[in-house]
Every structure is written in C-alpha cells, then in structure tokens.
Write an enzyme that holds these catalytic residues in place. Structure first.
Site, short mmCIF file in Angstrom:
data_model
loop_
_atom_site.label_atom_id
_atom_site.label_comp_id
_atom_site.label_asym_id
_atom_site.label_seq_id
_atom_site.Cartn_x
_atom_site.Cartn_y
_atom_site.Cartn_z
N SER A 1 -25.02 6.61 35.09
CA SER A 1 -26.43 5.57 35.83
C SER A 1 -27.86 6.61 36.12
O SER A 1 -28.78 6.07 35.67
CB SER A 1 -25.73 5.39 37.29
OG SER A 1 -24.40 5.54 37.49
N LYS B 1 -25.98 16.04 42.39
CA LYS B 1 -25.76 16.54 44.21
C LYS B 1 -24.49 16.98 44.52
O LYS B 1 -23.58 16.20 44.49
CB LYS B 1 -26.29 15.52 44.78
CG LYS B 1 -27.86 15.01 44.75
CD LYS B 1 -28.07 13.70 45.57
CE LYS B 1 -29.60 13.27 45.23
NZ LYS B 1 -29.93 11.99 45.83
N LYS C 1 -25.49 15.23 52.64
CA LYS C 1 -25.71 13.60 53.16
C LYS C 1 -24.63 12.77 52.65
O LYS C 1 -24.10 11.74 53.20
CB LYS C 1 -26.92 12.94 52.91
CG LYS C 1 -27.45 13.31 51.28
CD LYS C 1 -26.96 11.85 50.70
CE LYS C 1 -27.03 12.13 49.15
NZ LYS C 1 -26.82 10.93 48.17
N ASP D 1 -32.64 10.92 52.37
CA ASP D 1 -31.63 10.31 51.34
C ASP D 1 -30.24 10.14 52.26
O ASP D 1 -29.53 9.37 51.63
CB ASP D 1 -31.21 11.90 50.66
CG ASP D 1 -30.72 11.67 49.18
OD1 ASP D 1 -30.39 10.39 49.07
OD2 ASP D 1 -30.39 12.50 48.56
N ASN E 1 -20.40 6.64 47.72
CA ASN E 1 -19.61 7.41 48.72
C ASN E 1 -19.53 6.69 49.87
O ASN E 1 -18.32 6.62 50.25
CB ASN E 1 -20.48 8.68 49.11
CG ASN E 1 -20.77 9.88 48.24
OD1 ASN E 1 -19.71 10.43 48.14
ND2 ASN E 1 -21.91 9.81 47.38
N GLU F 1 -19.46 12.26 44.77
CA GLU F 1 -19.72 13.66 44.88
C GLU F 1 -19.16 14.12 46.30
O GLU F 1 -19.08 15.19 46.68
CB GLU F 1 -21.14 13.92 44.78
CG GLU F 1 -21.26 14.09 43.35
CD GLU F 1 -21.16 15.06 42.55
OE1 GLU F 1 -20.31 15.99 42.80
OE2 GLU F 1 -21.67 15.40 41.37
N1 LIG Z 1 -26.43 7.33 40.50
C1 LIG Z 1 -27.50 7.53 41.44
O1 LIG Z 1 -28.08 6.33 41.91
C2 LIG Z 1 -27.70 8.73 41.77
C3 LIG Z 1 -28.87 9.21 42.45
C4 LIG Z 1 -29.10 10.36 42.89
C5 LIG Z 1 -28.58 11.42 42.18
N2 LIG Z 1 -27.27 11.05 41.69
C6 LIG Z 1 -26.28 12.15 41.32
O2 LIG Z 1 -26.24 12.40 39.59
C7 LIG Z 1 -25.05 12.86 39.37
C8 LIG Z 1 -24.40 11.88 38.45
O3 LIG Z 1 -24.22 10.86 38.99
P1 LIG Z 1 -24.24 9.57 38.13
O4 LIG Z 1 -24.52 8.31 39.30
O5 LIG Z 1 -25.18 9.40 37.00
O6 LIG Z 1 -22.83 9.43 37.57
P2 LIG Z 1 -21.94 8.48 36.62
O7 LIG Z 1 -20.63 8.71 37.03
O8 LIG Z 1 -22.63 7.28 36.42
O9 LIG Z 1 -22.28 9.18 34.99
C9 LIG Z 1 -21.88 10.63 34.94
C10 LIG Z 1 -22.28 10.71 33.30
O10 LIG Z 1 -21.70 12.18 32.97
C11 LIG Z 1 -20.92 12.24 31.94
N3 LIG Z 1 -20.30 13.60 31.65
C12 LIG Z 1 -19.03 13.81 32.31
N4 LIG Z 1 -18.76 14.95 32.11
C13 LIG Z 1 -19.56 15.24 31.22
C14 LIG Z 1 -19.40 16.32 30.10
N5 LIG Z 1 -18.75 17.39 30.40
N6 LIG Z 1 -20.54 16.54 29.18
C15 LIG Z 1 -21.48 15.54 29.31
N7 LIG Z 1 -21.28 14.32 29.70
C16 LIG Z 1 -20.37 14.46 30.91
C17 LIG Z 1 -20.09 10.74 31.87
O11 LIG Z 1 -19.70 10.45 30.59
C18 LIG Z 1 -21.18 9.90 32.48
O12 LIG Z 1 -21.81 9.22 31.62
C19 LIG Z 1 -24.07 12.94 40.72
O13 LIG Z 1 -24.17 14.18 41.13
C20 LIG Z 1 -24.91 12.01 41.64
O14 LIG Z 1 -24.49 12.54 43.07
C21 LIG Z 1 -26.80 9.82 41.49
#
Ligand SMILES: NC(=O)c1ccc[n+]([C@@H]2O[C@H](COP(=O)([O-])OP(=O)(O)OC[C@H]3O[C@@H](n4cnc5c(N)ncnc54)[C@H](O)[C@@H]3O)[C@@H](O)[C@H]2O)c1
Length: 333
Positions: free
Chosen positions: A11, A106, A193, A246, A258, A283
């Site tokens: 995402s 995060k 957070k 945040d 979360n 996370e």
């Molecule tokens: N989604 C949000 O709105 C948002 C906002 C700010 C921060 N974050 C942070 O960003 C980070 C990722 O969150 P997300 O929501 O994108 O997660 P997600 O679950 O939507 O996506 C994670 C991606 O990582 C990939 N992945 C997993 N293991 C991997 C590997 N070994 N090599 C390559 N790719 C791999 C998965 O295939 C998946 O596409 C988290 O730490 C989250 O806290 C998310």
C-alpha cells in the site's frame, strides 16, 4: 528529475511511487510478489492493497532486485520492518554505487531496539550510503493514492539531505513535506504511536467511547515522549507531525490496521486470530514487544504500552488490564 528505486510495492510503497511519478521522477518499484508486479506493469493497478486505484504508467515494476536498483540515486524502503534486515542485506549485495537511503516503514527491532536507520548502517557497506532520511508523519496510503491533502516530515541528522528529500517528494497539489533534523524523534514517534493505535482499537472493540480515546491519545503521547527523550529525541518532535500528528491519524481512523487489529482483540479475538484476518502488516505488535523491553532497560514508565504487551503476549483479558490501569496510585498530571 531523479531515479528512485522503491523497495516494497504494498500500500505505502505504491502510494509513495504515485507521488514520485507525479513529480516526474523515474520510479522503479521492486517486490517479491510476481502477481503484484505483473499487475502494476500490465494494468497499472494494485488491487491487492489499494483496490480501485490507478497508478501512473511511468512506474515500472521489477521482481529482479539488481534491475530495480540500476541507476538509482535514492532507494526508498517500504517493506514490513520484520523483513527489513534481510531485504537490506540483499540490497547491499545487488547495489554497486552510492545512494541516499530513505525509509518510510515504521518499527523497532524487538531484540536490539534498533531503528531502521541503524539497521541500514549495519547492513549496507559505508561506501554505498550517501546518507539516511526517514519520511514519516500522518499518512494513510488509501488517502494519498486519491491525492488527498497530506503533510509529512523528512527527517535526518543531515538537514541538507532532509531538504533534498523534502523537495523530491513535495507536491504543491496534495503532498507537503517539512524538513526535520531529529532522526531519533521521528523514527521513534512513528513506531511508538502504533502501540497506542492498537490500544485505541482495543478500547473501541470493548465499546468505550470518545472520552476514553481522548485520554488514551493524551496519556499515550506522554509515555511516547518519555521513552523517546530518554533515547535521545528532542521533546518538541513528539509534538509535531511525526509524533502527535501520526498518533492522532492512527488512533482515530478505520484505515489504520493497528487500530483494526486492536478492535478485533477488544471484540474477543486473540492476537493470532486478529492477525490471521489481516492482509497487511500490523507493525504495532513488534513495536510493542520492542518498546516494552526497551522501556524496562531504560527504566521508563509506560503503563499503556505495558498493558498492551500484557494483552498481546501474556494473553491477559483487556478489561482486567484496564481495571489495573484505572486503579494505579493517584498522581499529579
Ligand atoms: N499503508 C500505509 O498507509 C502506511 C503509511 C505510513 C507508513 N507505513 C509503513 O510502511 C511499511 C509498509 O506498510 P504497507 O502498508 O505498505 O504494507 P503492505 O502489507 O501493504 O505491503 C508490504 C509489501 O512488502 C512486500 N514484501 C514483503 N517482504 C518482502 C521482501 N522480503 N522483499 C520485497 N518485498 C517484500 C510485500 O509483498 C508487500 O507488497 C510499514 O512499516 C508501515 O507501518 C504504511
């Protein structure tokens, strides 16, 4: 125009790629999920994580890491923090030049209490790192992908570098970026957070209302600040976008996974059941384990974090833990 390699096409990786593509940069996005990368290249969508969204055609997906890193000036990491170390180890093997590392994930490592910046400097050879910036603040991918107004911070010990990344991501239409020179505060704020967001979900799942949530956010910030300051953060950072900002977005929104996981626990599911029904990374669970151990080591009082830890890892009933929180010795605010 810069060339950026985005590691992780979930995402947040996809939403940040949209901003970079809107800003006319060259975006190469890498993920190990073949189907997802095929979908991004062929349909310009990410149905698994961001249904009904459209990605710019200029974003190119890769499952070959070496290809994805070719010619990059900036590497943006956006994978779950539990795989961060192994992903960085692969990046180091496949990278043959110096880049700026930007991280948007995060979390804190449970056994070492390391922040992502520290893991980057451990896993990447020194001659391949131009510097490190954390991009963090109140931001849901679901809203950024619709180009809804969002404001975050680019934090680094090197303010010039933070300002370079600020300009790279800033978009006058919908994405405003501040520069910040407190990396510890920004990384810890963004990680801690998520624990309070789990707690906010738990109390909502139990049926408590706005009074409880407001108290939780306020007292949650107090203990986030205690730990962060003891670890070397500047106090004011906790009152900025990467702290209270945040915290508010995560503890009050249905988009927060979360919060969603906490809600299921408040509704009677155990941790494993709550996580099994989530497709996206939560996370806060790992960060809770890390913060619990880190706070014990630094002798910092974090009653809400300890209570969440008891519910998640000691299988305590949320109502019993809340009762204990309410019965603590009365004190000055
Ligand atoms: N989604 C949000 O709105 C948002 C906002 C700010 C921060 N974050 C942070 O960003 C980070 C990722 O969150 P997300 O929501 O994108 O997660 P997600 O679950 O939507 O996506 C994670 C991606 O990582 C990939 N992945 C997993 N293991 C991997 C590997 N070994 N090599 C390559 N790719 C791999 C998965 O295939 C998946 O596409 C988290 O730490 C989250 O806290 C998310």
């Amino acid at each position: 125009m810069s060339t950026i390699s985005v590691i992780g096409a979930g995402s947040w990786g996809s939403a940040l790629s949209l901003i970079l593509a809107d800003n006319k940069h060259i975006v190469n996005i890498y993920d190990l999920d073949d189907n997802l990368i095929n979908e991004i290249n062929n349909n310009h969508t990410n149905g698994k994580y961001l249904p009904n969204s459209k990605l710019p055609h200029s974003i190119t997906g890769y499952t070959d890491l070496k290809q994805a890193l070719k010619g990059s000036e900036v590497i943006l990491t956006v994978v779950p923090t539990k795989v961060m170390r192994s992903v960085l180890c692969n990046v180091n093997t496949n990278l043959d030049h110096e880049v700026i590392f930007v991280n948007a994930s995060k979390g804190i490592e449970p056994d070492t209490f390391k922040r992502v910046s520290e893991i980057v400097y451990e896993e990447i050879e020194a001659n391949k790192i131009k510097g490190f910036v954390a991009l963090t603040g109140p931001s849901h991918a679901e809203e950024v992908i619709q180009r809804m107004l969002t404001v975050v911070s680019a934090a680094s010990d090197d303010l010039d570098l933070a300002q370079f990344i600020q300009k790279l991501f800033n978009n006058d239409e919908y994405f405003r970026v501040y520069a910040l020179n407190d990396l510890i505060g920004a990384e810890l704020g963004g990680s801690l957070k998520n624990i309070i967001a789990l707690a906010a979900g738990i109390i909502s799942g139990l049926g408590y209302g706005d009074n409880t949530r407001a108290a939780l956010i306020t007292r949650g910030l107090v203990e986030m600040r205690r730990l962060a300051v003891k670890a070397g953060a500047k106090e004011e950072t906790l009152f900025g976008l990467t702290g209270i900002g945040d915290l508010v977005v995560t503890a009050t929104s249905i988009h927060s996974r979360n919060f969603q996981a906490g809600y299921k626990i408040g509704n009677g599911k155990n941790l494993q059941e709550a996580l099994a029904s989530m497709t996206m990374v939560v996370e806060g669970v790992r960060s809770c384990e890390a913060a619990y151990k880190y706070a014990k080591e630094l002798d910092v009082d974090m009653p809400i974090t300890f209570a969440v830890y008891d519910v998640l890892f000691n299988k305590r009933e949320p109502r019993d833990v809340i009762k204990e929180l309410m019965c603590r010795t009365l004190k000055l605010e």
